[in-house]
Design a protein around this motif. Structure first.
Motif, PDB file in Angstrom:
ATOM      1  N   LYS A  72      43.403  31.550  45.121  1.00  0.00           N
ATOM      2  CA  LYS A  72      43.472  32.122  46.493  1.00  0.00           C
ATOM      3  C   LYS A  72      43.331  33.229  47.411  1.00  0.00           C
ATOM      4  O   LYS A  72      43.366  34.048  47.486  1.00  0.00           O
ATOM      5  CB  LYS A  72      43.170  33.568  44.729  1.00  0.00           C
ATOM      6  CG  LYS A  72      43.588  32.788  43.656  1.00  0.00           C
ATOM      7  CD  LYS A  72      42.771  34.083  42.899  1.00  0.00           C
ATOM      8  CE  LYS A  72      43.784  34.333  41.570  1.00  0.00           C
ATOM      9  NZ  LYS A  72      42.236  34.527  40.722  1.00  0.00           N
ATOM     10  N   TYR A 121      40.240  38.353  48.165  1.00  0.00           N
ATOM     11  CA  TYR A 121      40.727  38.375  46.593  1.00  0.00           C
ATOM     12  C   TYR A 121      41.141  38.465  46.200  1.00  0.00           C
ATOM     13  O   TYR A 121      41.123  40.187  46.223  1.00  0.00           O
ATOM     14  CB  TYR A 121      39.169  38.127  46.057  1.00  0.00           C
ATOM     15  CG  TYR A 121      38.825  38.268  44.811  1.00  0.00           C
ATOM     16  CD1 TYR A 121      39.035  36.693  44.087  1.00  0.00           C
ATOM     17  CD2 TYR A 121      38.996  38.440  43.994  1.00  0.00           C
ATOM     18  CE1 TYR A 121      39.124  36.373  43.084  1.00  0.00           C
ATOM     19  CE2 TYR A 121      39.282  38.665  42.552  1.00  0.00           C
ATOM     20  CZ  TYR A 121      38.969  37.281  41.962  1.00  0.00           C
ATOM     21  OH  TYR A 121      39.031  37.416  40.714  1.00  0.00           O
ATOM     22  N   ASN A 122      43.180  38.006  45.614  1.00  0.00           N
ATOM     23  CA  ASN A 122      43.844  38.579  45.421  1.00  0.00           C
ATOM     24  C   ASN A 122      43.712  38.787  43.576  1.00  0.00           C
ATOM     25  O   ASN A 122      44.118  37.309  43.137  1.00  0.00           O
ATOM     26  CB  ASN A 122      45.057  38.745  46.334  1.00  0.00           C
ATOM     27  CG  ASN A 122      44.977  39.477  47.456  1.00  0.00           C
ATOM     28  OD1 ASN A 122      44.552  40.846  47.382  1.00  0.00           O
ATOM     29  ND2 ASN A 122      45.941  38.022  48.091  1.00  0.00           N
ATOM     30  N   ARG A 123      44.160  40.263  42.817  1.00  0.00           N
ATOM     31  CA  ARG A 123      44.309  39.565  41.367  1.00  0.00           C
ATOM     32  C   ARG A 123      45.134  40.591  41.372  1.00  0.00           C
ATOM     33  O   ARG A 123      45.434  41.468  41.838  1.00  0.00           O
ATOM     34  CB  ARG A 123      43.414  39.433  40.379  1.00  0.00           C
ATOM     35  CG  ARG A 123      42.244  38.386  40.041  1.00  0.00           C
ATOM     36  CD  ARG A 123      41.348  38.823  39.217  1.00  0.00           C
ATOM     37  NE  ARG A 123      41.105  39.725  38.552  1.00  0.00           N
ATOM     38  CZ  ARG A 123      39.847  40.294  38.263  1.00  0.00           C
ATOM     39  NH1 ARG A 123      39.080  39.491  38.771  1.00  0.00           N
ATOM     40  NH2 ARG A 123      39.374  41.265  38.066  1.00  0.00           N
ATOM     41  N   ASP A 124      46.049  40.769  40.407  1.00  0.00           N
ATOM     42  CA  ASP A 124      47.148  41.995  39.984  1.00  0.00           C
ATOM     43  C   ASP A 124      46.395  43.206  40.076  1.00  0.00           C
ATOM     44  O   ASP A 124      46.805  43.618  40.167  1.00  0.00           O
ATOM     45  CB  ASP A 124      47.552  41.562  37.821  1.00  0.00           C
ATOM     46  CG  ASP A 124      48.916  40.381  38.394  1.00  0.00           C
ATOM     47  OD1 ASP A 124      48.984  39.747  39.670  1.00  0.00           O
ATOM     48  OD2 ASP A 124      49.615  40.128  37.580  1.00  0.00           O
TER      49      ASP A 124
END
Ligand code: GDP
Ligand code: MG
Length: 304
Positions: free
Chosen positions: A34, A53-56
């Motif tokens: 990511k 740091y990407n998440r939904d």
């Protein structure tokens, strides 16, 4: 833009610690696939964004705080003060130590006090636990726990990845609800590579006086972010041997000039020192393909 869902969390997290404790290793592990290594400066000029740091449901902006650990001499101490000063602008501090090497927290009492003075929550992150037998680790952690006011102590091995999931959970848990500060899909390593290749091409065109308008393409062969330097290897592709001679110049003078002025441009972009090595290759097919890909790329970014 979609409106942020109420559960979305975001925040700035500074990773501090002495050189070689494993900060970069941890980031690489967290970011993994990511990764969006970016080097633009965010709102504050003193911090450097190291990665997203990407998440939904979350965006964590990891920051480098240069110069926090090596306070020798007055000037350096000033730099440390500045770096520590930025810690009150972040949501969380990850204070990383190598418990085996830094076995006596009293030696770091000054640093701990200054970090703590910022008033930002601090997670203590003992790293490299794969190197230490458990029976030695526990007393070391005990000593550190007593030496400061840490929200949690999360031992990890950044190299092996153990404990990193826990660390992420402990980190995200402490971030406020909020929107993503950076586009989740747009700022990617690839974009930065593209911008860098454009800067090189621009300087080449400028210095070659438009001698090779469509015959030149730039390929970034390596793009490595280090502690305080970005290392870039790029190849200038041309279509014919005669063009290669022009780009290289007498005794390599031209490619050297292109490299120097491109490096200055790139340094301005990434806000850190840059090592740039340029080579020149001949491949008519590659050059044409590259231009086609770039045109395609423009359509793509317009669609998204
Ligand atoms: P930084 O200066 O804090 O960014 O440290 P680096 O991430 O560059 O790591 C410094 C050295 O420690 C490198 O040789 C890493 O491979 C090593 N290292 C990092 N994390 C670990 C770990 O969890 N275990 C072990 N054994 N070595 C590690
Ligand atoms: Mg590093």
């Amino acid at each position: 833009m979609t409106s942020p869902s109420p559960a979305h969390r975001s925040g700035y997290v500074a990773i501090v610690g002495r050189p070689n404790v494993g900060k970069s290793t941890l980031l690489n592990h967290i970011l993994g696939q990511k990764v969006s290594i970016i080097s633009r400066r965010p709102q504050t000029t003193r911090n450097r964004v190291t990665g997203l740091y990407n998440r939904d449901d979350v965006q964590v902006v990891f920051l480098d705080t240069p110069g926090i650990h090596d306070a020798r001499g007055l000037l350096n101490r000033r730099m440390v003060d500045e770096a520590v000063g930025t810690l009150d602008e972040v949501d969380l501090v990850l204070f990383m130590i190598d418990p085996q090497r830094e076995s006596d927290p009293a030696r770091d009492a000054g640093l701990i006090a200054r970090i703590q003075k910022a008033g930002t929550p601090v997670l203590l992150v003992p790293n490299k636990i794969d190197k230490i037998p458990k029976e030695e680790l526990l007393p070391l952690i005990g000593a550190w726990a007593a030496a400061g006011d840490f929200q949690a102590i999360v031992p990890i091995s950044a190299a092996k990845g153990s404990g990193v999931g826990d660390l992420l959970r402990e980190t995200v848990e402490r971030l406020p609800e909020g929107p993503a500060w950076f586009p989740k899909d747009q700022i990617t390593d690839a974009t930065e590579r593209f911008v860098v290749s454009e800067l090189i091409r621009e300087q080449a065109f400028h210095l070659l006086d438009k001698e090779l308008p469509y015959a030149l393409a730039v390929e970034i062969e390596e793009f490595q972010e280090g502690e305080d330097i970005v290392r870039i290897l790029a190849r200038l592709w041309v279509e014919r041997d005669s063009q290669k001679g022009i780009v290289i110049g007498k005794g390599g003078a031209m490619v050297k000039r292109i490299g120097t002025s491109a490096r200055l441009q790139i340094e301005r972009l990434v806000q850190t020192r840059v090592f740039l090595k340029l080579t020149v290759g001949v491949d008519p097919g590659w050059t044409r393909r590259q231009h086609a890909v770039e045109r395609l790329g423009q359509f793509r970014s317009g669609d998204k």
